[in-house]
Scaffold this motif. Structure first.
Motif, PDB file in Angstrom:
ATOM      1  N   SER A 164       4.002  11.772 -10.890  1.00 51.29           N
ATOM      2  CA  SER A 164       5.320  11.133 -11.056  1.00 51.29           C
ATOM      3  C   SER A 164       5.388  10.174 -12.253  1.00 51.29           C
ATOM      4  CB  SER A 164       5.722  10.395  -9.777  1.00 51.29           C
ATOM      5  OG  SER A 164       5.855  11.301  -8.732  1.00 51.29           O
ATOM      6  N   VAL A 182       1.541  11.404  -6.585  1.00 52.51           N
ATOM      7  CA  VAL A 182       1.659  10.004  -7.013  1.00 52.51           C
ATOM      8  C   VAL A 182       1.257   9.844  -8.481  1.00 52.51           C
ATOM      9  CG1 VAL A 182       0.663   7.694  -6.681  1.00 52.51           C
ATOM     10  CG2 VAL A 182       1.422   9.009  -4.718  1.00 52.51           C
ATOM     11  N   LEU A 183       0.243  10.553  -8.926  1.00 55.60           N
ATOM     12  CA  LEU A 183      -0.186  10.465 -10.321  1.00 55.60           C
ATOM     13  C   LEU A 183       0.720  11.269 -11.251  1.00 55.60           C
ATOM     14  CD1 LEU A 183      -4.045  10.694  -9.848  1.00 55.60           C
ATOM     15  CD2 LEU A 183      -2.698   8.681 -10.444  1.00 55.60           C
ATOM     16  N   TYR A 219      -1.312  14.142  -1.758  1.00 52.90           N
ATOM     17  CA  TYR A 219      -0.344  13.078  -2.047  1.00 52.90           C
ATOM     18  C   TYR A 219      -0.678  12.368  -3.361  1.00 52.90           C
ATOM     19  CZ  TYR A 219       2.278   8.736  -1.497  1.00 52.90           C
ATOM     20  OH  TYR A 219       3.093   7.659  -1.706  1.00 52.90           O
ATOM     21  N   MET A 220      -1.967  12.127  -3.606  1.00 53.64           N
ATOM     22  CA  MET A 220      -2.361  11.440  -4.841  1.00 53.64           C
ATOM     23  C   MET A 220      -2.022  12.262  -6.075  1.00 53.64           C
ATOM     24  SD  MET A 220      -3.248   8.526  -4.006  1.00 53.64           S
ATOM     25  CE  MET A 220      -3.666   7.974  -5.621  1.00 53.64           C
ATOM     26  N   GLN A 254      -4.166  13.052   1.763  1.00 52.29           N
ATOM     27  CA  GLN A 254      -4.170  12.010   0.747  1.00 52.29           C
ATOM     28  C   GLN A 254      -4.493  12.575  -0.643  1.00 52.29           C
ATOM     29  OE1 GLN A 254      -3.238   8.632   0.974  1.00 52.29           O
ATOM     30  NE2 GLN A 254      -2.387   9.620   2.775  1.00 52.29           N
ATOM     31  N   THR A 288       0.824  -1.199   0.000  1.00 48.01           N
ATOM     32  CA  THR A 288       0.000   0.000   0.000  1.00 48.01           C
ATOM     33  C   THR A 288       0.864   1.256   0.000  1.00 48.01           C
ATOM     34  OG1 THR A 288      -1.753  -1.152   1.180  1.00 48.01           O
ATOM     35  CG2 THR A 288      -1.800   1.242   1.260  1.00 48.01           C
ATOM     36  N   LEU A 289       1.966   1.227   0.730  1.00 50.26           N
ATOM     37  CA  LEU A 289       2.832   2.401   0.830  1.00 50.26           C
ATOM     38  C   LEU A 289       3.793   2.544  -0.349  1.00 50.26           C
ATOM     39  CD1 LEU A 289       3.627   2.237   4.637  1.00 50.26           C
ATOM     40  CD2 LEU A 289       2.020   3.734   3.477  1.00 50.26           C
ATOM     41  N   THR A 290       3.900   1.510  -1.174  1.00 50.33           N
ATOM     42  CA  THR A 290       4.789   1.575  -2.333  1.00 50.33           C
ATOM     43  C   THR A 290       4.061   2.280  -3.470  1.00 50.33           C
ATOM     44  OG1 THR A 290       5.803  -0.512  -1.673  1.00 50.33           O
ATOM     45  CG2 THR A 290       6.186   0.207  -3.919  1.00 50.33           C
ATOM     46  N   SER A 291       4.672   3.318  -3.990  1.00 51.09           N
ATOM     47  CA  SER A 291       4.051   4.075  -5.069  1.00 51.09           C
ATOM     48  C   SER A 291       5.123   4.533  -6.038  1.00 51.09           C
ATOM     49  CB  SER A 291       3.300   5.283  -4.502  1.00 51.09           C
ATOM     50  OG  SER A 291       4.232   6.215  -3.985  1.00 51.09           O
ATOM     51  N   ALA A 292       4.688   5.228  -7.067  1.00 51.62           N
ATOM     52  CA  ALA A 292       5.630   5.756  -8.049  1.00 51.62           C
ATOM     53  C   ALA A 292       6.569   6.763  -7.403  1.00 51.62           C
ATOM     54  CB  ALA A 292       4.866   6.403  -9.193  1.00 51.62           C
TER      55      ALA A 292
END
Length: 161
Positions: free
Chosen positions: A154, A151-152, A147-148, A144, A68-72
């Motif tokens: 990147s 995340v999007l 943060y999203m 969030q 869950t914590l792993t993202s781009a």
């Protein structure tokens, strides 16, 4: 020099094999979801659905949190940081590890016996205020959302390049 660059020109488009593999991943994921939606007889209550009736072993829960914590941001950002600034970023591993140990020793023994679903439920009961739970939830939702966006952005930046 001009001829040399033409020799190593990269063709950047999907081939038929890429489309097949991409489609297979989507179809298999959808099949797994539909199968468990149709045969998920054990999940009749919210407690069973969200908390797996508190019956999962530690390893699957830990892997779920890790994924869950792993993202781009992690995959692209950390590698770019190490590439541009060197391996001193590795020192953050020690701080993160210490934070995990401290939170595990501090918060898990506090929250687990109370059988709360979230830390927001704890806030509600600790301060005897629904407003405190609502404020905590709103702060989390706002963080969030911000943060999203990162995340999007990147992978979009990486794909555009």
């Amino acid at each position: 020099s001009g001829n040399h660059s033409a020799m190593y020109q990269v063709h950047r488009s999907f081939h038929i094999a890429d489309y097949v593999i991409f489609s297979l991943v989507l179809v298999i994921s959808a099949i797994i979801g539909v199968y468990h939606a149709c045969t998920g007889g054990k999940q009749r209550t919210n407690k069973e659905f969200f908390m797996a009736n508190r019956s999962l072993p530690v390893i699957p829960v830990a892997i779920s949190i890790l994924v869950t914590l792993t993202s781009a941001v992690l995959i692209l950002g950390v590698t770019a940081e190490v590439y541009t600034r060197g391996t001193m970023y590795f020192m953050a591993f020690f701080g993160i590890s210490l934070a995990c140990v401290v939170s595990t020793v501090t918060f898990v023994p506090l929250l687990y016996p109370l059988k709360y679903t979230s830390s927001y439920e704890y806030l509600k009961h600790r301060f005897d205020s629904h407003t405190t739970k609502l404020v905590g939830s709103c702060i989390f939702i706002l963080s969030q959302l911000l943060y999203m966006g990162i995340v999007l952005f990147s992978p979009a930046t990486a794909l555009e390049a």
